[in-house]
Design a protein around this motif. Structure first.
Motif, PDB file in Angstrom:
ATOM      1  N   THR A  28      -0.381   5.070   0.290  1.00 32.18           N
ATOM      2  CA  THR A  28       0.311   5.988   1.201  1.00 32.18           C
ATOM      3  C   THR A  28       1.654   6.364   0.600  1.00 32.18           C
ATOM      4  O   THR A  28       2.585   5.552   0.568  1.00 32.18           O
TER       5      THR A  28
ATOM      6  N   GLY B 223      -6.145   4.046  -2.200  1.00 29.16           N
ATOM      7  CA  GLY B 223      -5.784   3.594  -0.861  1.00 29.16           C
ATOM      8  C   GLY B 223      -4.293   3.507  -0.627  1.00 29.16           C
ATOM      9  O   GLY B 223      -3.821   2.710   0.190  1.00 29.16           O
TER      10      GLY B 223
ATOM     11  N   GLU C  54      -5.680   8.826  -3.067  1.00 27.36           N
ATOM     12  CA  GLU C  54      -6.554   8.443  -1.956  1.00 27.36           C
ATOM     13  C   GLU C  54      -7.517   7.330  -2.359  1.00 27.36           C
ATOM     14  O   GLU C  54      -7.746   6.384  -1.596  1.00 27.36           O
ATOM     15  N   LYS C  55      -8.090   7.443  -3.546  1.00 30.81           N
ATOM     16  CA  LYS C  55      -9.040   6.432  -4.006  1.00 30.81           C
ATOM     17  C   LYS C  55      -8.371   5.070  -4.167  1.00 30.81           C
ATOM     18  O   LYS C  55      -9.023   4.023  -4.014  1.00 30.81           O
TER      19      LYS C  55
ATOM     20  N   GLY D   2       0.773  -1.229   0.000  1.00 35.46           N
ATOM     21  CA  GLY D   2       0.000   0.000   0.000  1.00 35.46           C
ATOM     22  C   GLY D   2       0.802   1.276   0.000  1.00 35.46           C
ATOM     23  O   GLY D   2       0.229   2.368  -0.052  1.00 35.46           O
TER      24      GLY D   2
END
Length: 211
Positions: free
Chosen positions: A47, A45, A42-43, A23
């Motif tokens: 980082t 997910g 963001e969509k 991620g």
């Protein structure tokens, strides 16, 4: 590990997201449309861990602070262009946009070719000046790809008529640093589609006859 290309802004400059299955991701050249890019990350997910810049022309840096402010991640730039981030005259925005692009200072200044280890990501920094004096490329052996910025394109090479550009130097950078990579290496350029080192060796008219 996988990569995604996101063309942004009026020049359709390619930002890239290199993501890991855990991620985390690294962002290359967030050029503009910061909200669009942040929303996309963001969509997914993801980082972000860092922003890596191939060079500091305005169309490659315009969304840097949007991403940095959202996730508080460090920015990497070559020392030859660290002053360009906050200077519209140097990054070209003053001349090309009728406006000004100003970005805060980078947290990491690259002074030489080196290996970068950022989270799960291992990258080799290659100095590839010519399009601009501080242009670098980032080679990721694991995915057999190089993020070449505006040094090498599918069927073309970067322009060298901007301040600090040098045609002979760019050809030498491509020949010595990029064409020495394995032929199957994917070239992820600052504009346009991906290509491979082998394809450019065979068909790129700008590279034929270079010694």
């Amino acid at each position: 590990m996988k990569w995604e290309r996101i063309p942004l802004g009026p020049l359709q400059t390619n930002a890239y997201i290199l993501s890991h299955s855990n991620g985390t991701c690294i962002i290359f050249d967030p050029g503009s449309e910061g909200k669009k890019l942040v929303d996309h990350i963001e969509k997914q997910g993801l980082t972000p861990l860092a922003i890596l810049l191939t060079h500091a022309h305005f169309d490659h840096i315009g969304a840097v602070d949007d991403v940095r402010n959202k996730w508080n991640v460090p920015v990497y730039i070559h020392q030859n262009e660290q002053e360009w981030l906050g200077n519209p005259l140097l990054n070209g925005s003053y001349y090309f946009m009728g406006g000004e692009v100003r970005v805060k200072e980078a947290q990491h200044v690259l002074t030489h070719e080196q290996k970068l280890e950022i989270g799960e990501f291992m990258l080799q920094v290659l100095e590839t000046p010519g399009h601009s004096p501080g242009s670098v490329s980032y080679y990721c052996e694991e995915i057999e790809a190089v993020f070449s910025g505006d040094a090498l394109f599918a069927g073309s090479i970067g322009r060298t008529d901007l301040p600090g550009g040098n045609h002979a130097q760019l050809l030498r950078s491509i020949h010595d640093k990029l064409l020495s990579l394995p032929e199957e290496t994917m070239v992820l350029s600052g504009h346009g589609p991906e290509t491979t080192i082998g394809a450019e060796m065979d068909t790129n008219p700008f590279l034929h006859g270079f010694e």
